[in-house]
Design a protein around this motif. Structure first.
Motif, PDB file in Angstrom:
ATOM      1  N   VAL B 103       0.866  -1.183   0.000  1.00 46.46           N
ATOM      2  CA  VAL B 103       0.000   0.000   0.000  1.00 46.46           C
ATOM      3  C   VAL B 103       0.901   1.231   0.000  1.00 46.46           C
ATOM      4  CG1 VAL B 103      -1.801   1.231   1.236  1.00 46.46           C
ATOM      5  CG2 VAL B 103      -1.732  -1.246   1.316  1.00 46.46           C
ATOM      6  N   SER B 104       0.705   2.121  -0.975  1.00 48.12           N
ATOM      7  CA  SER B 104       1.472   3.362  -0.977  1.00 48.12           C
ATOM      8  C   SER B 104       0.535   4.512  -0.657  1.00 48.12           C
ATOM      9  CB  SER B 104       2.135   3.621  -2.328  1.00 48.12           C
ATOM     10  OG  SER B 104       2.249   2.433  -3.056  1.00 48.12           O
ATOM     11  N   ALA B 105       0.983   5.405   0.188  1.00 50.78           N
ATOM     12  CA  ALA B 105       0.198   6.592   0.531  1.00 50.78           C
ATOM     13  C   ALA B 105       1.185   7.712   0.783  1.00 50.78           C
ATOM     14  CB  ALA B 105      -0.646   6.342   1.771  1.00 50.78           C
ATOM     15  N   ARG B 106       0.971   8.820   0.096  1.00 53.18           N
ATOM     16  CA  ARG B 106       1.964   9.888   0.190  1.00 53.18           C
ATOM     17  C   ARG B 106       1.842  10.650   1.510  1.00 53.18           C
ATOM     18  NH1 ARG B 106       1.672  11.332  -5.179  1.00 53.18           N
ATOM     19  NH2 ARG B 106       2.729   9.354  -5.475  1.00 53.18           N
ATOM     20  N   ASP B 110      -2.534   9.497   5.880  1.00 53.39           N
ATOM     21  CA  ASP B 110      -3.068   8.323   5.183  1.00 53.39           C
ATOM     22  C   ASP B 110      -2.332   7.054   5.593  1.00 53.39           C
ATOM     23  OD1 ASP B 110      -5.015   9.683   3.885  1.00 53.39           O
ATOM     24  OD2 ASP B 110      -3.879   9.989   2.036  1.00 53.39           O
TER      25      ASP B 110
END
Lengths: 431, 231
Positions: B103-106, B110
């Motif tokens: 999961v990528s979240a900047r 988040d």
């Protein structure tokens, strides 16, 4: 069963507003489309009983348009062509099969929706009404005007199908609620949504299907439509899970003067077989604490392209070897990675240019610099030569790469390479 | 060994704090480390902080532990602000790629949200998250989420990043110079247990070899052990 078309003529609206209105008319029938630049066409076959009859439907539509301050004329008939003609030139607004010919008889030839030159030509010949044109034998018409006129006549008088391309494909599952009073609070919308979900999910269950993509259209009083969509990574028909996904997007709705109608459509369905509920577990298998539900929540909030699964590709190049596949698409089996090809835990995108000091030309490096900082290399493994894959041009930037695994005197481990033009790059960190 | 009365009192206190129930399930780390830990291993269903001299080391160390918790079937969730993770690099540490969700979240809020959601899910075995910071409240909430679902959280970061407020254990993994000919996918690390609830800090040198973590008894490690035993 005869098909029924509703044509609306609203000459004063802009193109943008017309698009909005077409979307809004979706509340009457899913088969709605813009008709030229000044009208809307609806295929209301099978939708009439929902409004208690054609006259009621028509009255409702006119009342709402009037309230929105839009000048409009409309008509309902058996074909698109008749409805179009009556909406613009006729006096009757609802016409049934046999009466169509007489209703059209005295209308001007413009009502045939023909190119301007043909209309002029007809007028010049003194054929100013539809009944006058229909009295002329077909063969003479064909000789004089070619196929266009006959083709139009056939379509209008039902001898040929006139296909309608709806503004978007009709959803396979759809449920709607028309409210007596407009509502605007999120909790009220949730209440209606829950009701709609119950109806839809029951139907999905009967057909052993699950939803992948849902859309809630909320019809505002001012004739615009606000939508919120949810997508799921696996088919589902679990109401608590769907409600939770909607919760996040319902807040983005702008109610304005309030919503009066809601339509929930399932845009994408997939087979979902019933699962045995476990007796010991309080919740069914597919509840909101399950892993699929978690993936959906991630996808809804962060976007499904940010939620990935790994597939190993048949390539040794580090940029190509792994595919980050969206968790929303179904997984496919990947390749087997050979254990002797040791890869770092983290990669640097793009590879960072570094300076290297070498004792013998063409030999292995002994020191390297990251920025100004110098690091002594105490251990080195390599080279592992990776040749550019000629069938991909995008990767020919470095040509053939020689990779080394190195460790500095602090014990930090790096992955560096030399490209075909003898430049050195730092590409990754080992643990 | 400590005095029996002292041990009894410690047990009673433990019951009051419900630590017995909370730490009932553990997984092994390495022999010497397990003997040192108050519950005979790393407690599952808890929040652990792992700092690394390089993030890669912290990541590899937590991958080993996550893979042990997950086994054949368990899901591992990795949450990070970027896509610098190279999944193939985790293969030597026992991670099954088909069970890994990235999961990528900047934005950091988040990431915090995703970590919380993942820890709440009972079908997740382990969560590895590169988290900026967590204050006392959010750290407690993460711990409660982990306890309720049984998922184990590893909060990773470089040593320079701010510490998480209240983890159950806090580790520091630094790279250790390898022996000549040592494989790059079987590294050696200097492992420091900086904090352990109900236990004492400790230091070891460990090596990942043939799918096992072995403690290397070098001078430093034996010395600290002896000191600790004496004190």
């Amino acid at each position: 069963m005869a098909r029924r078309f509703l044509s609306l003529f609203c000459p004063d609206v802009t193109d943008d507003r017309l698009t909005q209105l077409v979307e809004w008319c979706d509340r009457y029938s899913p088969l709605a489309a813009a008709d030229g630049s000044d009208g809307i066409i609806l295929d209301i076959t099978g939708c009439i009983h929902l409004f208690g009859g054609e006259d009621k439907l028509f009255l409702d539509l006119q009342r709402r348009f009037h309230r929105m301050g839009i000048q409009s004329q409309g008509a309902i008939a058996d074909t698109w062509g008749i409805a179009w003609a009556l909406a613009r030139y006729g006096e009757q607004s609802i016409v049934h099969g046999g009466n169509a010919a007489s209703a059209l008889a005295l209308l001007p030839v413009e009502a045939l929706r023909l190119p301007y030159e043909i209309v002029l030509e007809l007028r010049r010949l003194g054929l100013s009404t539809i009944s006058a044109v229909r009295k002329i034998p077909r063969s003479s018409l064909a000789a004089r005007f070619g196929s266009t006129l006959l083709w139009r006549l056939d379509r209008i008088f039902q001898q040929a199908e006139e296909p309608l391309t709806p503004w978007r494909p009709a959803a396979p599952y759809r449920a709607s609620r028309i409210l007596a009073e407009p509502i605007s609070t999120v909790s009220a919308v949730e209440y209606v949504l829950h009701d709609l979900l119950q109806e839809i999910c029951k139907r999905l269950e009967r057909n052993r299907l699950g939803s992948r993509h849902m859309d809630l259209a909320c019809y505002r009083l001012d004739g615009t439509v606000d939508r919120c969509e949810i997508r799921t990574s696996k088919p589902t028909r679990s109401i608590p899970h769907l409600m939770r996904l909607f919760e996040g997007v319902l807040e983005t709705l702008k109610s304005g003067f309030g919503f009066e109608t809601f339509v929930l459509s399932v845009l994408d369905v997939e087979a979902l077989h019933p699962t045995q509920l476990s007796l010991s577990q309080a919740n069914p298998v597919e509840d909101e604490s399950s892993f699929n539900a978690l993936v959906d929540r991630f996808g809804m909030k962060l976007g499904f392209d940010q939620v990935n699964r790994i597939r190993v590709r048949e390539s040794y190049l580090p940029e190509q070897a792994v595919e980050f596949r969206s968790a929303a698409v179904s997984p496919i089996a990947g390749a087997e990675w050979p254990a002797y090809r040791i890869r770092p835990v983290r990669l640097i995108h793009p590879p960072m240019s570094i300076k290297i000091s070498i004792l013998i030309p063409g030999g292995s490096p002994v020191r390297f610099f990251i920025g100004e900082r110098q690091r002594r290399i105490v251990r080195l493994e390599g080279p592992e030569r990776l040749t550019a894959e000629w069938w991909r041009d995008s990767n020919s930037r470095w040509g053939t790469r020689d990779y080394y695994r190195i460790e500095d005197d602090q014990g930090l481990r790096f992955w560096i390479f030399r490209d075909s033009s003898e430049h050195w790059f730092l590409h990754g960190h080992f643990a | 060994m400590s005095h029996p009365t002292l041990q009894e009192l410690r047990d009673q206190l433990g019951c009051l704090e419900e630590t017995q129930r909370r730490f009932s399930r553990t997984i092994p780390i390495a022999d010497a480390v397990d003997r040192w830990m108050p519950h005979g291993g790393l407690p599952v269903g808890c929040i652990h902080e792992v700092k690394g001299a390089s993030v890669a080391s912290a990541l590899a160390f937590s991958s080993i532990l996550s893979a042990r918790i997950a086994g054949e079937q368990g899901n591992i969730v990795y949450i990070a602000p970027d896509r610098s993770l190279h999944p193939l690099g985790l293969l030597p540490y026992g991670v099954r790629l088909d069970r890994l969700l990235l999961v990528s979240a900047r934005r950091s809020q988040d990431i915090a949200w995703a970590t919380m959601e993942a820890l709440r899910c009972s079908q997740v075995s382990a969560v590895m998250a590169i988290l900026d910071s967590a204050d006392l409240t959010s750290s407690r909430r993460l711990q409660l989420a982990a306890e309720s679902s049984g998922a184990t959280g590893f909060l990773l970061g470089p040593v320079t990043s701010a510490p998480i407020a209240a983890p159950i254990t806090r580790w520091k993994v630094s790279s250790h110079v390898g022996k000549p000919g040592q494989r790059f996918d079987e590294p050696a690390w200097a492992l420091d247990l900086l904090y352990c609830r109900g236990g004492r800090p400790g230091s070891w040198t460990i090596e990942w070899r043939e799918q096992r973590l072995n403690t290397l008894f070098n001078q430093l490690a034996t010395q600290t052990t002896r000191e600790a035993l004496a004190g």
